[in-house]
Write an enzyme that holds these catalytic residues in place. Sequence first.
Site: not given
Length: 260
Positions: A31, A69, A72, A158
């Site tokens: 990622f 990465w 899930g 957030d």
Amino acid sequence: MELLGNEWTVEPAGGTTGEAYIAWAGEQKLFLKRNSSPFLAVLSAEGIVPKLLWTKRLENGDVITAQRWVQGRELRSSDMNRPDVAGLLSKIHASSELLDMFKRIGNEPLTPSIIIENLRRQLVEAGASYSLFQEAIHYLLAEYPEMSSTHMVVCHCDINHNNWMINSDNELYLIDWDGATVADPAFDLGLLLYEYIPAEEWELWLRHYGLPLTSNLKKRMHWYVISHALDHALYYKRKEKKYEAASWTDYLRQLLYGRI
């Protein structure tokens, strides 16, 4: 992305910023993110986000980070009452390493007075004379003396269920730290509990977090949720997004008149 080599395939990972990517070569998968949070290394070391593998600076000054990465899924709304969600948020709020990092990069705490000042400015910029918005400001000012918090912590700001990920080994992560700041923990707690947890279950949820449900905590959470709703209502009004502005305005009305 040239820094990986020709054997890698890179595709956008979606999201609002367009700065995240998925890269893979054979069985390897990463990622990638451009200019991610400067304290990603601390988050990784504490197991709050997936493991940080490397960081590289490009010639134009951009910084690319690569994380392991995670195989899930995102949490669902119904998952937010899990004890490990409360436990991970408690761990984040208790992290002195995170707080030290924020202070070192010059992060100014988001205090109630700064929030009120920002909201007043937005009220002018949006040209909003709507009485409900004025009532919200009056409420925030009236309750301001009750807003003293014994300590400030790193808040994610957030805590939407889409930002919580769980992998196949049942390890939980909280991602997307771009909006994090130093604030009263009641900021995060209020947003999470009001959005996802029925009021009659707050006490149990907070027990997993490690706090009692006091009248002061209730007031502080309510204050921050109202300020958050007003901030969003004004933001969407300024952007002339009528549906979103109306939705947040209606939520603000419910909060102020005690129906939530």
